[in-house]
Design a protein around this motif. Structure first.
Motif, PDB file in Angstrom:
ATOM      1  N   ILE A   1      -2.120   3.534  13.125  1.00  9.71           N
ATOM      2  CA  ILE A   1      -1.363   2.396  13.657  1.00  9.71           C
ATOM      3  C   ILE A   1      -2.203   1.134  13.509  1.00  9.71           C
ATOM      4  O   ILE A   1      -3.368   1.091  13.910  1.00  9.71           O
ATOM      5  N   ASP A   2      -1.601   0.104  12.941  1.00  9.93           N
ATOM      6  CA  ASP A   2      -2.331  -1.118  12.634  1.00  9.93           C
ATOM      7  C   ASP A   2      -2.878  -1.810  13.886  1.00  9.93           C
ATOM      8  O   ASP A   2      -2.265  -1.797  14.942  1.00  9.93           O
ATOM      9  N   ARG A   3      -4.020  -2.425  13.689  1.00  6.79           N
ATOM     10  CA  ARG A   3      -4.711  -3.147  14.757  1.00  6.79           C
ATOM     11  C   ARG A   3      -3.832  -4.189  15.445  1.00  6.79           C
ATOM     12  O   ARG A   3      -3.980  -4.452  16.650  1.00  6.79           O
TER      13      ARG A   3
ATOM     14  N   MET B   1      -1.666   7.374   6.194  1.00  8.95           N
ATOM     15  CA  MET B   1      -0.956   6.121   5.981  1.00  8.95           C
ATOM     16  C   MET B   1      -1.647   5.034   6.787  1.00  8.95           C
ATOM     17  O   MET B   1      -1.689   5.086   8.018  1.00  8.95           O
ATOM     18  N   ASP B   2      -2.206   4.046   6.078  1.00  9.78           N
ATOM     19  CA  ASP B   2      -2.990   2.979   6.699  1.00  9.78           C
ATOM     20  C   ASP B   2      -2.071   1.833   7.153  1.00  9.78           C
ATOM     21  O   ASP B   2      -0.985   1.659   6.599  1.00  9.78           O
ATOM     22  N   ASP B   3      -2.507   1.083   8.146  1.00 12.95           N
ATOM     23  CA  ASP B   3      -1.818  -0.137   8.586  1.00 12.95           C
ATOM     24  C   ASP B   3      -0.359   0.114   8.960  1.00 12.95           C
ATOM     25  O   ASP B   3       0.512  -0.733   8.701  1.00 12.95           O
ATOM     26  N   PHE B   4      -0.078   1.256   9.571  1.00 14.06           N
ATOM     27  CA  PHE B   4       1.299   1.600   9.895  1.00 14.06           C
ATOM     28  C   PHE B   4       1.948   0.531  10.764  1.00 14.06           C
ATOM     29  O   PHE B   4       1.371   0.067  11.743  1.00 14.06           O
TER      30      PHE B   4
ATOM     31  N   ALA C   1      -5.329   5.190  16.263  1.00 12.72           N
ATOM     32  CA  ALA C   1      -5.111   3.772  16.543  1.00 12.72           C
ATOM     33  C   ALA C   1      -6.292   2.967  16.011  1.00 12.72           C
ATOM     34  O   ALA C   1      -7.443   3.266  16.314  1.00 12.72           O
ATOM     35  N   GLU C   2      -5.995   1.938  15.215  1.00 13.71           N
ATOM     36  CA  GLU C   2      -7.032   1.097  14.611  1.00 13.71           C
ATOM     37  C   GLU C   2      -7.358  -0.099  15.503  1.00 13.71           C
ATOM     38  O   GLU C   2      -6.486  -0.600  16.215  1.00 13.71           O
ATOM     39  N   GLY C   3      -8.597  -0.548  15.429  1.00 16.17           N
ATOM     40  CA  GLY C   3      -8.954  -1.816  16.081  1.00 16.17           C
ATOM     41  C   GLY C   3      -9.054  -1.746  17.594  1.00 16.17           C
ATOM     42  O   GLY C   3      -8.760  -2.727  18.283  1.00 16.17           O
TER      43      GLY C   3
HETATM   44 MG    MG Z   1      -5.903  -0.298   8.472  1.00 22.31          MG
END
Ligand code: MG
Ligand code: C2E
Ligand code: MG
Ligand code: MG
Length: 286
Positions: A196-198, A173-176, A230-232
Motif C-alpha cells: 500500500i502506497d505511502r 504490486m508496488d505503490d498500490f 504498508a509503505e512509509g
Molecule cells: Mg512503493
C-alpha cells in the motif's frame, strides 16, 4: 502566467533548465550504468505482530561525480526513457542477489523492476541466470512491479510474471492505490503481495478517508489471500493503527531508512540479539 511576460519568461527558463538537466543526466547516466557510480541501499521490512525483521527492499543510489547523490525518483525515469534501465536493472538485480545470498537467517530481498525490463528484455532468463550465479534461493527474491510496468504490454507482462513465478520468485504490486487501475490489475495479475502506497499511510489514524481506503485494501487482500505491506510507516501512531487494522507487514523510517550494506549487517546482528533475548525472556517464564 497572469502577471505578463516577466513571469512567462521565468516559467520558460525553468522549463529549459529542466530539459537541460534531464539531458545532462541522460548523458552522465551512461557512465554510471556500468555500475561503478551506483550503490544499493537497503530498507528493512518488518512483521507487524512481532516487529521482527523479515527482509529488505533494495533501493538504488547514484553517486554523481559532481552533483552528489541523485535520487532514483529523478534518474530512473530518465533511464527508462533512454533504455539504460536495462543495464542499470541488471546491475541492481545481480548486486541485490549477491548481497542477499551472503546474509544469514534467510532474509528476503525485494528488487524494483521497471516497465522496460518487464516487456522489452527476457527478464525470467536473466533472473534464472542470476539466481544460479549467486546461489540465492528463488524464494528469497521478490520482484516489485508498478502499474506502468503492467499496462504497457498486458499480455507480455502476464507471460513474464508467470515464468518468474514458475522459478519460485514472488511478485509484489508496488505503490498500490496510486495508479489508475489498481483494482483491475489486482484482478488480472497473480500477485503474491500488495504494498500500500505511502500516500495512504501518512497520518492514517487522523485521516478518515485514507484510513477507509487502507481498510478496504486490507479486506480485499485478505479475501484474495494476499499478504499486505504498508509503505512509509514513520511513527508509532501509524504503526499502531496498521497493527490494529490487521496489516501484516510494514516498511518505513520507523524501522529504518534505506541504508548501505555495511549498516544492514549491523542491523541483522542487532536483530539476532533481540531475538535471542526475547527467547531468553520467554524461557524465563516457563
Ligand atoms: Mg512503493
Ligand atoms: P518505491 O519502490 O515505492 O520505494 C519506496 C520509496 O519510499 C523509497 O524512495 C524510500 O526511501 C521511500 N521511503 C521509505 N520509507 C519511507 C518513509 O517512512 N517516509 C518517507 N517519506 N519515504 C519513505 P527512493 O529510495 O527515493 O526510491 C524512489 C523510487 O525509485 C522507488 O519507489 C522506486 O519506484 C524507484 N526505484 C528505486 N530503486 C530502484 C531500482 O533499483 N529499480 C527501479 N526500476 N526503480 C527503483
Ligand atoms: Mg518498491
Ligand atoms: Mg514509489
Amino acid at each position: 502566467r497572469r502577471g505578463g511576460s516577466g513571469e512567462v519568461r521565468r516559467y520558460q527558463a525553468g522549463l529549459d533548465d529542466d530539459v537541460r538537466h534531464q539531458a545532462r543526466l541522460a548523458i552522465d547516466l551512461r557512465s554510471a550504468a556500468s555500475g561503478n557510480q551506483l550503490e544499493l541501499y537497503y530498507q528493512p521490512q518488518n512483521c507487524t505482530s512481532t516487529r521482527s525483521l523479515v527482509g529488505f527492499e533494495a533501493l538504488v543510489r547514484w553517486h554523481h561525480p559532481t552533483l552528489g547523490m541523485v535520487s532514483p525518483g529523478e534518474f530512473i525515469p530518465v533511464a527508462e526513457r533512454t533504455g539504460l534501465i536495462a543495464e542499470i536493472g541488471e546491475y541492481v538485480l545481480r548486486r541485490a542477489c549477491a548481497d542477499a545470498a551472503a546474509w544469514p537467517g534467510g532474509y528476503k530481498v525485494a528488487v524494483n523492476v521497471a516497465a522496460y525490463q518487464l516487456t522489452r528484455i527476457d527478464l525470467p532468463t536473466l533472473v534464472d541466470e542470476v539466481l544460479k550465479e549467486t546461489g540465492l534461493a528463488p524464494e528469497r527474491l521478490e520482484i516489485e512491479l508498478t502499474e506502468s510496468g503492467l499496462i504497457a504490454d498486458h499480455a507480455r507482462a502476464l507471460a513474464t510474471i508467470t515464468r518468474l513465478k514458475a522459478l519460485g520468485v514472488s511478485i509484489a504490486m508496488d505503490d498500490f492505490g496510486t495508479g489508475y487501475s489498481s483494482l483491475a490489475l489486482l484482478q488480472h495479475f497473480p500477485f503474491d503481495k500488495i504494498k500500500i502506497d505511502r500516500s495512504f499511510i501518512t497520518d492514517v489514524a487522523n485521516r478518515p478517508r485514507a484510513a477507509a481506503i487502507v481498510r478496504a485494501a486490507l479486506l480485499i487482500a485478505e479475501s484474495m489471500n494476499i499478504p499486505v505491506l504498508a509503505e512509509g510507516v514513520e511513527n508509532e501512531e501509524e504503526f499502531a493503527y496498521l497493527r490494529d487494522a490487521g496489516c501484516p507487514a510494514v516498511q518505513g523510517f520507523l524501522f529504518g531508512r534505506p541504508m548501505p550494506l555495511s549498516s544492514v549487517q549491523t542491523l541483522m546482528l542487532r536483530e539476532q540479539l533481540r531475538a535471542a533475548s526475547a527467547d531468553g525472556a520467554a524461557g524465563g517464564t516457563d
